[in-house]
Design a protein around this motif. Structure first.
Motif, PDB file in Angstrom:
ATOM      1  N   LYS A 260     -77.015 -44.508  -0.330  1.00 36.65           N
ATOM      2  CA  LYS A 260     -76.905 -45.155  -1.741  1.00 36.65           C
ATOM      3  C   LYS A 260     -75.768 -46.019  -1.244  1.00 36.65           C
ATOM      4  CE  LYS A 260     -79.610 -42.717  -4.433  1.00 36.65           C
ATOM      5  NZ  LYS A 260     -80.607 -43.376  -5.059  1.00 36.65           N
ATOM      6  N   PRO A 261     -75.600 -47.050  -2.224  1.00 40.97           N
ATOM      7  CA  PRO A 261     -74.559 -48.203  -1.783  1.00 40.97           C
ATOM      8  C   PRO A 261     -73.137 -47.472  -2.013  1.00 40.97           C
ATOM      9  CG  PRO A 261     -76.119 -48.797  -3.667  1.00 40.97           C
ATOM     10  CD  PRO A 261     -76.544 -47.435  -3.127  1.00 40.97           C
ATOM     11  N   ASN A 262     -72.376 -48.004  -0.917  1.00 41.38           N
ATOM     12  CA  ASN A 262     -70.857 -47.386  -0.808  1.00 41.38           C
ATOM     13  C   ASN A 262     -70.828 -46.126  -0.042  1.00 41.38           C
ATOM     14  OD1 ASN A 262     -69.649 -49.652  -1.842  1.00 41.38           O
ATOM     15  ND2 ASN A 262     -69.884 -49.109  -4.042  1.00 41.38           N
ATOM     16  N   GLN A 263     -71.939 -45.655   0.329  1.00 41.30           N
ATOM     17  CA  GLN A 263     -71.954 -44.464   1.297  1.00 41.30           C
ATOM     18  C   GLN A 263     -71.369 -45.142   2.579  1.00 41.30           C
ATOM     19  OE1 GLN A 263     -75.999 -42.564   0.967  1.00 41.30           O
ATOM     20  NE2 GLN A 263     -74.533 -40.795   1.295  1.00 41.30           N
ATOM     21  N   VAL A 264     -70.528 -44.510   3.277  1.00 45.89           N
ATOM     22  CA  VAL A 264     -70.113 -44.723   4.592  1.00 45.89           C
ATOM     23  C   VAL A 264     -71.037 -44.028   5.779  1.00 45.89           C
ATOM     24  CG1 VAL A 264     -68.361 -45.011   6.427  1.00 45.89           C
ATOM     25  CG2 VAL A 264     -68.108 -45.525   4.120  1.00 45.89           C
TER      26      VAL A 264
ATOM     27  N   GLN B 122     -78.627 -54.192   5.030  1.00 51.00           N
ATOM     28  CA  GLN B 122     -78.412 -53.170   4.195  1.00 51.00           C
ATOM     29  C   GLN B 122     -77.154 -52.317   4.493  1.00 51.00           C
ATOM     30  OE1 GLN B 122     -81.832 -50.864   6.302  1.00 51.00           O
ATOM     31  NE2 GLN B 122     -82.799 -51.087   4.464  1.00 51.00           N
ATOM     32  N   GLY B 123     -76.455 -52.974   5.198  1.00 53.97           N
ATOM     33  CA  GLY B 123     -75.129 -52.442   5.599  1.00 53.97           C
ATOM     34  C   GLY B 123     -73.980 -53.389   5.894  1.00 53.97           C
ATOM     35  N   ASP B 124     -72.660 -53.145   5.960  1.00 51.05           N
ATOM     36  CA  ASP B 124     -71.627 -54.168   6.342  1.00 51.05           C
ATOM     37  C   ASP B 124     -70.815 -53.130   7.460  1.00 51.05           C
ATOM     38  OD1 ASP B 124     -69.348 -55.598   6.602  1.00 51.05           O
ATOM     39  OD2 ASP B 124     -69.361 -56.198   4.411  1.00 51.05           O
ATOM     40  N   ASP B 125     -70.694 -53.583   8.613  1.00 46.71           N
ATOM     41  CA  ASP B 125     -69.835 -52.862   9.338  1.00 46.71           C
ATOM     42  C   ASP B 125     -68.292 -53.426   9.630  1.00 46.71           C
ATOM     43  OD1 ASP B 125     -70.404 -55.057  11.114  1.00 46.71           O
ATOM     44  OD2 ASP B 125     -71.097 -53.971  12.729  1.00 46.71           O
ATOM     45  N   SER B 126     -67.963 -54.213   8.767  1.00 43.96           N
ATOM     46  CA  SER B 126     -66.566 -54.872   9.103  1.00 43.96           C
ATOM     47  C   SER B 126     -65.424 -53.694   8.617  1.00 43.96           C
ATOM     48  CB  SER B 126     -66.547 -55.991   8.047  1.00 43.96           C
ATOM     49  OG  SER B 126     -66.515 -55.607   6.788  1.00 43.96           O
ATOM     50  N   LYS B 127     -64.462 -53.839   9.253  1.00 39.39           N
ATOM     51  CA  LYS B 127     -63.380 -52.818   8.848  1.00 39.39           C
ATOM     52  C   LYS B 127     -63.041 -52.721   7.530  1.00 39.39           C
ATOM     53  CE  LYS B 127     -59.469 -52.211  11.803  1.00 39.39           C
ATOM     54  NZ  LYS B 127     -58.136 -52.579  12.449  1.00 39.39           N
ATOM     55  N   GLU B 128     -62.865 -53.997   6.812  1.00 34.18           N
ATOM     56  CA  GLU B 128     -62.470 -53.773   5.639  1.00 34.18           C
ATOM     57  C   GLU B 128     -63.704 -53.390   4.695  1.00 34.18           C
ATOM     58  OE1 GLU B 128     -60.873 -57.028   7.918  1.00 34.18           O
ATOM     59  OE2 GLU B 128     -62.897 -56.840   7.571  1.00 34.18           O
ATOM     60  N   ALA B 129     -64.704 -53.530   4.925  1.00 42.42           N
ATOM     61  CA  ALA B 129     -65.796 -52.928   4.002  1.00 42.42           C
ATOM     62  C   ALA B 129     -65.986 -51.170   4.300  1.00 42.42           C
ATOM     63  CB  ALA B 129     -67.214 -53.412   4.590  1.00 42.42           C
ATOM     64  N   VAL B 130     -65.671 -50.760   5.310  1.00 44.90           N
ATOM     65  CA  VAL B 130     -65.760 -49.612   5.523  1.00 44.90           C
ATOM     66  C   VAL B 130     -64.660 -48.822   5.005  1.00 44.90           C
ATOM     67  CG1 VAL B 130     -65.698 -47.520   7.225  1.00 44.90           C
ATOM     68  CG2 VAL B 130     -67.202 -49.437   7.628  1.00 44.90           C
ATOM     69  N   GLN B 131     -63.410 -49.548   5.112  1.00 43.93           N
ATOM     70  CA  GLN B 131     -62.153 -49.103   4.507  1.00 43.93           C
ATOM     71  C   GLN B 131     -62.073 -49.010   2.849  1.00 43.93           C
ATOM     72  OE1 GLN B 131     -58.844 -51.511   6.206  1.00 43.93           O
ATOM     73  NE2 GLN B 131     -58.707 -50.017   7.859  1.00 43.93           N
ATOM     74  N   TYR B 132     -62.774 -49.975   2.292  1.00 42.49           N
ATOM     75  CA  TYR B 132     -62.951 -49.967   1.058  1.00 42.49           C
ATOM     76  C   TYR B 132     -63.756 -48.862   0.562  1.00 42.49           C
ATOM     77  CZ  TYR B 132     -64.851 -51.138  -3.740  1.00 42.49           C
ATOM     78  OH  TYR B 132     -65.061 -51.328  -4.950  1.00 42.49           O
ATOM     79  N   ALA B 133     -64.873 -48.565   1.108  1.00 43.57           N
ATOM     80  CA  ALA B 133     -65.684 -47.494   0.681  1.00 43.57           C
ATOM     81  C   ALA B 133     -65.019 -46.284   1.135  1.00 43.57           C
ATOM     82  CB  ALA B 133     -67.094 -47.786   1.241  1.00 43.57           C
ATOM     83  N   LEU B 134     -64.378 -46.031   1.852  1.00 47.16           N
ATOM     84  CA  LEU B 134     -63.770 -44.720   2.078  1.00 47.16           C
ATOM     85  C   LEU B 134     -62.635 -44.692   1.155  1.00 47.16           C
ATOM     86  CD1 LEU B 134     -63.619 -44.680   6.116  1.00 47.16           C
ATOM     87  CD2 LEU B 134     -64.937 -43.161   4.266  1.00 47.16           C
ATOM     88  N   GLY B 135     -62.214 -45.803   0.577  1.00 51.64           N
ATOM     89  CA  GLY B 135     -60.949 -45.695  -0.575  1.00 51.64           C
ATOM     90  C   GLY B 135     -61.478 -45.173  -1.978  1.00 51.64           C
ATOM     91  N   GLN B 136     -62.774 -44.914  -2.053  1.00 51.90           N
ATOM     92  CA  GLN B 136     -63.319 -44.707  -3.382  1.00 51.90           C
ATOM     93  C   GLN B 136     -63.248 -43.268  -3.560  1.00 51.90           C
ATOM     94  OE1 GLN B 136     -64.221 -47.162  -5.587  1.00 51.90           O
ATOM     95  NE2 GLN B 136     -63.291 -48.340  -3.741  1.00 51.90           N
TER      96      GLN B 136
END
Length: 93
Positions: free
Chosen positions: A20-24, A40-54
Motif C-alpha cells: 500500500k502507499p507509504n509502506q517502506v 511504484q516506489g521512491d528510493d530517495s532518502k527523503e521519501a523513505v524518511q517521510y514514510a517512516l515518520g508516519q
C-alpha cells in the motif's frame, strides 16, 4: 546482495506481495530499481524518511512468494480425451 529501502507510492502487487502507499519495503537492490523505474516506489532518502515518520510506520522485508502449481486438467495429462489423436477413438482390429 545489497538491500535498498523504497517508499511505495501506489497500491502494488510485487512478486505476489500486496503493498500500500507509504509502506517502506526493503528490497534487494535490483528489485528496488525495477520498482522505482515502474513508478511504484521512491528510493530517495527523503521519501523513505517521510514514510517512516508516519504513525505506525515500519520497514517490511520483501519476500518472493512461491507460485502455486496450476491445477491439472481433469482426465490426467493434457486434459483431452486421452487418445492423443485429436479426440477420436478408432476401433482396434
Amino acid at each position: 546482495m545489497a538491500r535498498k529501502k523504497v517508499r511505495i507510492l501506489v497500491d502494488a502487487v510485487i512478486d505476489g506481495q500486496i503493498y500500500k502507499p507509504n509502506q517502506v519495503v526493503d528490497f534487494d537492490d535490483g528489485k528496488a530499481k525495477v520498482v522505482v523505474k515502474a513508478g511504484q516506489g521512491d528510493d530517495s532518502k527523503e521519501a523513505v524518511q517521510y514514510a517512516l515518520g508516519q504513525p505506525g510506520a515500519e520497514v517490511v522485508t520483501h519476500t518472493v512468494l512461491e507460485a502455486e502449481e496450476p491445477a491439472k486438467p481433469a482426465g490426467g495429462e493434457g486434459g483431452g480425451t486421452g487418445s492423443g489423436a485429436g479426440g477420436t477413438l478408432l476401433p482396434q482390429a
